[in-house]
Scaffold this active site. Structure first.
Site, PDB file in Angstrom:
ATOM      1  N   ASP A 185     -20.943 -69.705 -14.965  1.00 39.95           N
ATOM      2  CA  ASP A 185     -20.368 -68.429 -15.185  1.00 39.95           C
ATOM      3  C   ASP A 185     -18.971 -68.335 -15.170  1.00 39.95           C
ATOM      4  O   ASP A 185     -18.427 -69.518 -14.539  1.00 39.95           O
ATOM      5  CB  ASP A 185     -21.074 -67.253 -14.410  1.00 39.95           C
ATOM      6  CG  ASP A 185     -21.143 -67.525 -13.029  1.00 39.95           C
ATOM      7  OD1 ASP A 185     -21.956 -68.295 -12.553  1.00 39.95           O
ATOM      8  OD2 ASP A 185     -19.808 -66.991 -12.565  1.00 39.95           O
ATOM      9  N   GLU A 235     -31.328 -76.995  -8.460  1.00 41.90           N
ATOM     10  CA  GLU A 235     -30.194 -77.794  -8.231  1.00 41.90           C
ATOM     11  C   GLU A 235     -30.549 -79.029  -7.733  1.00 41.90           C
ATOM     12  O   GLU A 235     -29.968 -80.170  -7.930  1.00 41.90           O
ATOM     13  CB  GLU A 235     -29.188 -77.347  -7.309  1.00 41.90           C
ATOM     14  CG  GLU A 235     -28.260 -75.922  -7.900  1.00 41.90           C
ATOM     15  CD  GLU A 235     -27.332 -75.232  -6.972  1.00 41.90           C
ATOM     16  OE1 GLU A 235     -26.271 -74.735  -7.440  1.00 41.90           O
ATOM     17  OE2 GLU A 235     -27.612 -75.342  -5.776  1.00 41.90           O
TER      18      GLU A 235
HETATM   19  N1  ADE Z   1     -22.043 -69.821  -8.202  1.00 44.12           N
HETATM   20  C1  ADE Z   1     -22.070 -69.843  -9.514  1.00 44.12           C
HETATM   21  N2  ADE Z   1     -21.579 -68.566  -9.938  1.00 44.12           N
HETATM   22  C2  ADE Z   1     -21.123 -67.991  -8.743  1.00 44.12           C
HETATM   23  C3  ADE Z   1     -20.573 -66.647  -8.691  1.00 44.12           C
HETATM   24  N3  ADE Z   1     -19.821 -66.113  -9.733  1.00 44.12           N
HETATM   25  N4  ADE Z   1     -19.915 -66.342  -7.498  1.00 44.12           N
HETATM   26  C4  ADE Z   1     -20.538 -67.254  -6.395  1.00 44.12           C
HETATM   27  N5  ADE Z   1     -21.200 -68.425  -6.436  1.00 44.12           N
HETATM   28  C5  ADE Z   1     -21.510 -68.580  -7.799  1.00 44.12           C
END
Ligand code: ADE
Length: 234
Positions: free
Chosen positions: A197, A13
């Site tokens: 996601d 990041e």
């Molecule tokens: N950061 C990116 N995806 C995530 C997720 N599914 N749960 C927690 N933090 C995240």
């Protein structure tokens, strides 16, 4: 001189941000590395905290209290909840909550503890600036609620509860803790995330595939924000 802190949670990041700074100094402090640079007439301090609310609290506090930043920008990835958010889309937090803070047994709402508040609001001027920057770039940046907790969410039920209690648009693991620190210490802050996601059963696979590309999308926008802040500071 204005000092801007830029933080992420993971190396991926902040690497794209460090790559944009020509020269930086590495400082070891509080069991972490901080990267300091001067960039187009402002000071910048960059770090990745490590994942979660505790490490991000430590890093945000250190950037403010030890490194003396005036504003704090967070760049990273998130799991999308709002179906309008697709992989790679940007979300700016208007307000943030800790979705795993639970003393409901005593009649309090989820995310609330006495002396605190369920939501912490991000700086309105920085959000306005992000809209201007997005417009200039011809990009869409959605504003929304971000929920933070110490868990990687990969389950529809958990997601549904986070919507139920917080009406959140995205979730991640650091934003709300950084927000609490900045709010308490009166440092304007801005939390930007690109979706990696959708926090469902496939989330870990999607995260592995898209985390790096989404982290770059977020970091590039943050650097445009930095340039805009610099322009306004002249
Ligand atoms: N950061 C990116 N995806 C995530 C997720 N599914 N749960 C927690 N933090 C995240």
């Amino acid at each position: 001189m204005l000092k801007i802190a830029i933080m992420g949670a993971m190396p991926e990041e902040i690497t794209p941000i460090l790559e944009k700074l020509n020269n930086y100094k590495t400082i070891k402090y509080a069991d972490n590395e901080y990267y300091e640079a001067t960039y187009e007439g402002v000071e910048i301090v960059v770090a990745y905290s490590k994942i979660g609310k505790v490490f991000s609290t430590l890093t945000a506090t250190t950037m403010i209290q030890h490194f003396g930043c005036d504003i704090l920008l967070f760049s990273g990835v998130a799991g999308g909840i709002n179906p309008s958010l697709k992989i790679g889309d940007l979300i700016v937090a208007t307000k943030l909550a800790q979705h795993d803070l639970d003393i409901t047994a005593f009649g309090h709402p989820m995310g609330f503890v006495p002396g605190g508040s369920v939501f912490v609001e991000a700086d309105k001027n920085l959000i306005e600036l992000s809209k201007k920057v997005a417009k200039e770039l011809g990009k869409t940046v959605q504003e929304g609620v971000i929920a933070t907790g110490d868990q990687f969410v990969h389950n529809e039920k958990v997601k549904d509860n986070i919507v139920k209690y917080f009406n959140a648009d995205a979730l991640e693991m650091e934003g709300a803790s950084v927000a609490v620190v900045c709010n308490a210490l009166n440092i304007p802050f801005f939390i930007l995330r690109a979706i990696s996601d959708t926090a469902d059963t496939d989330a870990s696979f999607s995260f592995d595939e898209f985390m790096q590309s989404s982290a770059i999308i977020s970091a590039e926008f943050i650097m445009k924000m930095v340039q805009s802040i610099i322009g306004n500071n002249k």
